[in-house]
Design a protein around this motif. Structure first.
Motif, PDB file in Angstrom:
ATOM      1  N   LYS A   1      -1.346  -7.148  -0.931  1.00 11.11           N
ATOM      2  CA  LYS A   1      -2.771  -6.910  -0.751  1.00 11.11           C
ATOM      3  C   LYS A   1      -3.421  -8.235  -0.387  1.00 11.11           C
ATOM      4  O   LYS A   1      -3.508  -9.155  -1.203  1.00 11.11           O
ATOM      5  CB  LYS A   1      -3.410  -6.332  -2.016  1.00 11.11           C
ATOM      6  CG  LYS A   1      -4.923  -6.138  -1.881  1.00 11.11           C
ATOM      7  CD  LYS A   1      -5.301  -5.243  -0.699  1.00 11.11           C
ATOM      8  CE  LYS A   1      -6.808  -5.153  -0.499  1.00 11.11           C
ATOM      9  NZ  LYS A   1      -7.173  -4.331   0.670  1.00 11.11           N
TER      10      LYS A   1
ATOM     11  N   ALA B   1      -3.900  -1.293  -6.582  1.00  8.85           N
ATOM     12  CA  ALA B   1      -3.240  -0.971  -5.317  1.00  8.85           C
ATOM     13  C   ALA B   1      -2.212   0.143  -5.498  1.00  8.85           C
ATOM     14  O   ALA B   1      -2.032   0.982  -4.612  1.00  8.85           O
ATOM     15  CB  ALA B   1      -2.577  -2.215  -4.741  1.00  8.85           C
TER      16      ALA B   1
ATOM     17  N   ARG C   1      -4.032   3.148  -5.313  1.00  8.63           N
ATOM     18  CA  ARG C   1      -4.847   3.158  -4.089  1.00  8.63           C
ATOM     19  C   ARG C   1      -6.341   3.223  -4.384  1.00  8.63           C
ATOM     20  O   ARG C   1      -7.120   3.759  -3.612  1.00  8.63           O
ATOM     21  CB  ARG C   1      -4.423   4.277  -3.142  1.00  8.63           C
ATOM     22  CG  ARG C   1      -3.224   3.885  -2.272  1.00  8.63           C
ATOM     23  CD  ARG C   1      -2.863   4.934  -1.251  1.00  8.63           C
ATOM     24  NE  ARG C   1      -3.927   5.157  -0.267  1.00  8.63           N
ATOM     25  CZ  ARG C   1      -3.869   6.084   0.689  1.00  8.63           C
ATOM     26  NH1 ARG C   1      -2.798   6.869   0.769  1.00  8.63           N
ATOM     27  NH2 ARG C   1      -4.850   6.242   1.540  1.00  8.63           N
TER      28      ARG C   1
ATOM     29  N   THR D   1      -7.576   0.348  -4.597  1.00  7.96           N
ATOM     30  CA  THR D   1      -7.685  -0.693  -3.578  1.00  7.96           C
ATOM     31  C   THR D   1      -6.602  -0.414  -2.552  1.00  7.96           C
ATOM     32  O   THR D   1      -5.434  -0.245  -2.927  1.00  7.96           O
ATOM     33  CB  THR D   1      -7.469  -2.094  -4.203  1.00  7.96           C
ATOM     34  OG1 THR D   1      -8.513  -2.359  -5.133  1.00  7.96           O
ATOM     35  CG2 THR D   1      -7.468  -3.173  -3.124  1.00  7.96           C
ATOM     36  N   GLU D   2      -6.954  -0.330  -1.295  1.00  9.96           N
ATOM     37  CA  GLU D   2      -5.965  -0.010  -0.269  1.00  9.96           C
ATOM     38  C   GLU D   2      -4.992  -1.171  -0.082  1.00  9.96           C
ATOM     39  O   GLU D   2      -5.422  -2.295   0.193  1.00  9.96           O
ATOM     40  CB  GLU D   2      -6.649   0.315   1.055  1.00  9.96           C
ATOM     41  CG  GLU D   2      -7.329   1.667   1.090  1.00  9.96           C
ATOM     42  CD  GLU D   2      -6.331   2.824   1.010  1.00  9.96           C
ATOM     43  OE1 GLU D   2      -5.186   2.679   1.496  1.00  9.96           O
ATOM     44  OE2 GLU D   2      -6.705   3.876   0.464  1.00  9.96           O
ATOM     45  N   PRO D   3      -3.682  -0.940  -0.253  1.00  9.02           N
ATOM     46  CA  PRO D   3      -2.709  -2.020  -0.053  1.00  9.02           C
ATOM     47  C   PRO D   3      -2.613  -2.415   1.414  1.00  9.02           C
ATOM     48  O   PRO D   3      -2.843  -1.601   2.310  1.00  9.02           O
ATOM     49  CB  PRO D   3      -1.401  -1.399  -0.553  1.00  9.02           C
ATOM     50  CG  PRO D   3      -1.586   0.080  -0.403  1.00  9.02           C
ATOM     51  CD  PRO D   3      -3.051   0.333  -0.638  1.00  9.02           C
TER      52      PRO D   3
ATOM     53  N   ALA E   1       1.392   5.122  -0.743  1.00  5.04           N
ATOM     54  CA  ALA E   1       0.721   4.253   0.231  1.00  5.04           C
ATOM     55  C   ALA E   1       0.394   4.977   1.535  1.00  5.04           C
ATOM     56  O   ALA E   1      -0.562   4.618   2.229  1.00  5.04           O
ATOM     57  CB  ALA E   1       1.577   3.028   0.520  1.00  5.04           C
TER      58      ALA E   1
ATOM     59  N   LEU F   1      -3.133  12.757  -1.818  1.00  5.80           N
ATOM     60  CA  LEU F   1      -3.506  11.736  -2.788  1.00  5.80           C
ATOM     61  C   LEU F   1      -4.317  12.343  -3.929  1.00  5.80           C
ATOM     62  O   LEU F   1      -4.159  11.959  -5.093  1.00  5.80           O
ATOM     63  CB  LEU F   1      -4.298  10.627  -2.098  1.00  5.80           C
ATOM     64  CG  LEU F   1      -4.635   9.388  -2.944  1.00  5.80           C
ATOM     65  CD1 LEU F   1      -3.366   8.718  -3.451  1.00  5.80           C
ATOM     66  CD2 LEU F   1      -5.466   8.406  -2.122  1.00  5.80           C
TER      67      LEU F   1
END
Length: 339
Positions: free
Chosen positions: A14, A62, A65, A67-69, A88, A95
């Motif tokens: 990230k 992450a 998700r 926080t978007e990796p 991911a 999701l």
């Protein structure tokens, strides 16, 4: 990958862009998480420790998700146990389904609860979002969960500001349990609480794990708490995992100098047991421009030329014990005795 693996993270990264100028062009990147590999087995607790700013919380977020990796694989065994799913690359609809099996307990019990909702509404909200149960069933489920975390039915009609920090964290735990998840990421769930309350919450988490068959990724900076609750511990430094072993093995026989320094700072309740404190000189290097070679070498008292020029491989140095250090085999590092 074994059949008892619930979560496997491969090469997780990230990077946060640094933008400047009128056009907000990217001029550099903060490498918050820089190639994390980690596996969590069904029913175990894996502790993730390190200094503030090392990337622990970003790793946890992450994985979910939140926080978007930037890159990497996040393989999770969902309700379809026949195969692992890459979180991911999952679609928004997929999701949402995975959210039922992956939940989080946030660090701050004050800001993580909506002040305009009653406790009962907060705990039942995940069920409503997922479209599960009718209203009466959701309310009944919320009451059962509040009882499970040590609160009463009467509390369901109150608002978050009417509770203490420890009680608010219990509400957050109840909310995380609402969908019967398999994995719960505990993001420093006791760091904002008094010491006496910390013990109560840790014991509650252990009781709930046994009762509901939960798996925890337990993020913390307090090694004594991690030692008490974890089966295995991963040590993180500057966005990378530098050591991973069973809790007993890690505390008694650390293989990385950074882990040794962390262990030396843990208080021991035995006046006859002397621990040599190992101060870490200097500040943590910037994740924008990490050092060449081993990231830890500017603060390592064992550093040699190879450490300054070559990145050490993350390798197995003993049975189920992994470390990222050129000198892991030759150094006799000092750990802590078992209590």
């Amino acid at each position: 990958m074994s059949d008892d693996t619930l979560l496997e993270v491969r090469g997780l990264r990230k990077y946060f862009p640094i933008r400047k100028g009128v056009l907000q062009r990217t001029v550099a990147e903060v490498k918050a998480v820089d190639g994390v590999d980690l596996a969590v087995k069904i029913g175990e607790t894996v502790g993730l420790v390190g200094e503030s700013g090392c990337g622990k919380t970003t790793t946890g977020r992450a994985i979910l998700r939140l926080t978007e990796p930037t890159s990497g694989e996040i393989l999770f065994r969902g309700r379809d146990d026949a195969r692992m799913i890459d979180v991911a690359t999952a679609s928004p609809a997929r999701l949402k389904e995975l959210r039922r099996d992956m939940q989080i307990i946030f660090q701050d019990p004050y800001s993580s609860l909506n002040p305009r909702m009653t406790v009962g509404e907060i705990v039942a909200e995940p069920l409503q979002i997922q479209g599960l149960m009718g209203r009466a069933e959701r309310e009944a489920r919320a009451l059962d969960l509040l009882k499970a975390v040590g609160l009463s039915e009467d509390h369901s009609r109150r608002f978050p500001h009417e509770f203490s920090g420890g009680q608010r964290q219990r509400i957050g735990i109840a909310r995380a349990l609402a969908l019967n998840p398999k994995l719960i990421i505990c993001d420093e769930p006791v760091s904002a609480l008094d010491v006496s309350i910390q013990a109560q919450v840790i014991n509650l988490l252990q009781d709930l794990q046994e009762r509901f068959g939960l798996t925890y990724l337990f993020i913390a900076h307090d090694l004594s708490v991690v030692k008490h609750i974890s089966n295995r511990v991963a040590v993180m430094y500057l966005g990378r995992i530098v050591e991973l072993a069973s809790t007993r093995e890690l505390f008694e026989n650390p293989k990385h100098p950074y882990t040794e320094a962390l262990m030396s700072a843990v208080p021991v309740a035995d006046p006859d047991f002397k621990v040599e404190r190992i101060p870490l000189e200097g500040d943590v290097p910037s994740p924008v421009d990490p050092p060449k070679g081993c990231h830890f070498h500017p603060r390592c008292r064992y550093a040699q030329d190879i450490c300054r020029n070559e990145v050490p491989a993350y390798r197995q140095v003993a049975s189920a014990h992994f470390a990222s250090c050129h000198r892991a085999d030759e150094l006799g590092l000092r750990g802590l005795k078992s209590s």
